[in-house]
Scaffold this active site. Structure first.
Site, PDB file in Angstrom:
ATOM      1  N   LYS A  11      35.960 -97.914 -31.893  1.00 32.53           N
ATOM      2  CA  LYS A  11      36.617 -98.594 -30.994  1.00 32.53           C
ATOM      3  C   LYS A  11      36.242 -99.944 -30.527  1.00 32.53           C
ATOM      4  CE  LYS A  11      37.152 -94.189 -28.649  1.00 32.53           C
ATOM      5  NZ  LYS A  11      36.869 -93.272 -27.427  1.00 32.53           N
ATOM      6  N   TYR A  51      47.100 -91.570 -27.903  1.00 33.93           N
ATOM      7  CA  TYR A  51      46.280 -90.511 -26.752  1.00 33.93           C
ATOM      8  C   TYR A  51      47.113 -89.738 -25.933  1.00 33.93           C
ATOM      9  CZ  TYR A  51      41.634 -92.185 -27.752  1.00 33.93           C
ATOM     10  OH  TYR A  51      40.263 -92.498 -28.376  1.00 33.93           O
TER      11      TYR A  51
HETATM   12  P1  RTP Z   1      37.738 -88.938 -28.414  1.00 36.41           P
HETATM   13  O1  RTP Z   1      38.939 -88.188 -28.073  1.00 36.41           O
HETATM   14  O2  RTP Z   1      37.895 -90.571 -28.265  1.00 36.41           O
HETATM   15  O3  RTP Z   1      36.969 -88.915 -29.858  1.00 36.41           O
HETATM   16  O4  RTP Z   1      36.553 -88.558 -27.517  1.00 36.41           O
HETATM   17  P2  RTP Z   1      36.327 -87.186 -26.811  1.00 36.41           P
HETATM   18  O5  RTP Z   1      36.777 -86.061 -27.526  1.00 36.41           O
HETATM   19  O6  RTP Z   1      34.890 -87.005 -26.832  1.00 36.41           O
HETATM   20  O7  RTP Z   1      36.740 -87.139 -25.457  1.00 36.41           O
HETATM   21  P3  RTP Z   1      38.135 -86.805 -24.561  1.00 36.41           P
HETATM   22  O8  RTP Z   1      38.237 -85.735 -23.394  1.00 36.41           O
HETATM   23  O9  RTP Z   1      39.124 -86.549 -25.668  1.00 36.41           O
HETATM   24  O10 RTP Z   1      38.622 -88.383 -24.179  1.00 36.41           O
HETATM   25  C1  RTP Z   1      39.337 -89.233 -24.907  1.00 36.41           C
HETATM   26  C2  RTP Z   1      38.510 -90.572 -24.271  1.00 36.41           C
HETATM   27  O11 RTP Z   1      39.003 -91.014 -23.169  1.00 36.41           O
HETATM   28  C3  RTP Z   1      38.169 -91.828 -22.612  1.00 36.41           C
HETATM   29  N1  RTP Z   1      37.588 -91.238 -21.298  1.00 36.41           N
HETATM   30  N2  RTP Z   1      37.338 -91.816 -20.256  1.00 36.41           N
HETATM   31  N3  RTP Z   1      36.572 -92.640 -17.629  1.00 36.41           N
HETATM   32  C4  RTP Z   1      36.707 -91.217 -17.811  1.00 36.41           C
HETATM   33  O12 RTP Z   1      36.218 -90.479 -17.399  1.00 36.41           O
HETATM   34  C5  RTP Z   1      36.837 -90.967 -19.374  1.00 36.41           C
HETATM   35  N4  RTP Z   1      37.097 -89.623 -19.833  1.00 36.41           N
HETATM   36  C6  RTP Z   1      37.244 -89.803 -21.104  1.00 36.41           C
HETATM   37  C7  RTP Z   1      36.825 -91.787 -23.564  1.00 36.41           C
HETATM   38  O13 RTP Z   1      37.007 -93.128 -24.180  1.00 36.41           O
HETATM   39  C8  RTP Z   1      37.207 -90.662 -24.375  1.00 36.41           C
HETATM   40  O14 RTP Z   1      36.507 -90.852 -25.663  1.00 36.41           O
END
Ligand code: RTP
Ligand code: MG
Length: 140
Positions: A11, A51
């Site tokens: 990223k 996304y």
């Molecule tokens: P990714 O999809 O990026 O691999 O990450 P992940 O599965 O660990 O997390 P996900 O729940 O799919 O969330 C996607 C991305 O959104 C951002 N995020 N920001 N500000 C917040 O509370 C928050 N929560 C999620 C993060 O960049 C996360 O990786």
């Protein structure tokens, strides 16, 4: 165990800090092979499409603005159980919860700017790989 492929994104917070090589070393040390890779600059619309599963979430606008803010490195990782293995190496979404030694524990700046993305299941891996890579770019 089966050989799988998964889609990874380094990223903008990580490309900005010139961490691509250090992150790639973590993947390779874990037994993942980088079989395709390119550096691109997403538009906000492209980040929004990628996304879209998060479109209703409160962080969607912040996330898509961030992902379009600077170039990213998109890559295909291959290996035994590559999807889970990659997520293990990435660590928890929030770096405060990420296990020591994981990419997010070592490099992520916050829950939003958390250095890497990895597909979460075989179906999403397939969709996400074809979002970024054509068949010609994927060596068998
Ligand atoms: P990714 O999809 O990026 O691999 O990450 P992940 O599965 O660990 O997390 P996900 O729940 O799919 O969330 C996607 C991305 O959104 C951002 N995020 N920001 N500000 C917040 O509370 C928050 N929560 C999620 C993060 O960049 C996360 O990786
Ligand atoms: Mg996710």
């Amino acid at each position: 165990m089966a050989t799988e492929r998964t889609l990874s994104i380094i990223k903008p917070d990580a490309t900005r800090r010139n961490l691509t090589g250090k992150i790639n070393a973590k993947f390779e040390d874990a037994g993942l092979r980088i079989v395709a890779q390119k550096r691109i600059h997403l538009t906000k619309a492209q980040a929004g499409e990628f996304y879209k599963v998060h479109a209703a979430r409160p962080f969607y606008d912040e996330l898509t603005t961030f992902m379009a803010s600077e170039p990213v490195v998109v890559q295909v990782l291959e290996g035994e159980s590559a999807i889970q293995k990659n997520r293990d190496v990435m660590g928890a979404t929030n770096p405060a919860d990420a296990a020591p030694g994981t990419i997010r524990a070592e490099f992520a700046e916050s829950v939003g700017e958390n250095s890497v993305h990895g597909s979460d299941a075989p179906e999403t891996a397939k969709e996400e790989i074809s979002f970024f890579f054509s068949g010609l770019e994927l060596v068998g």
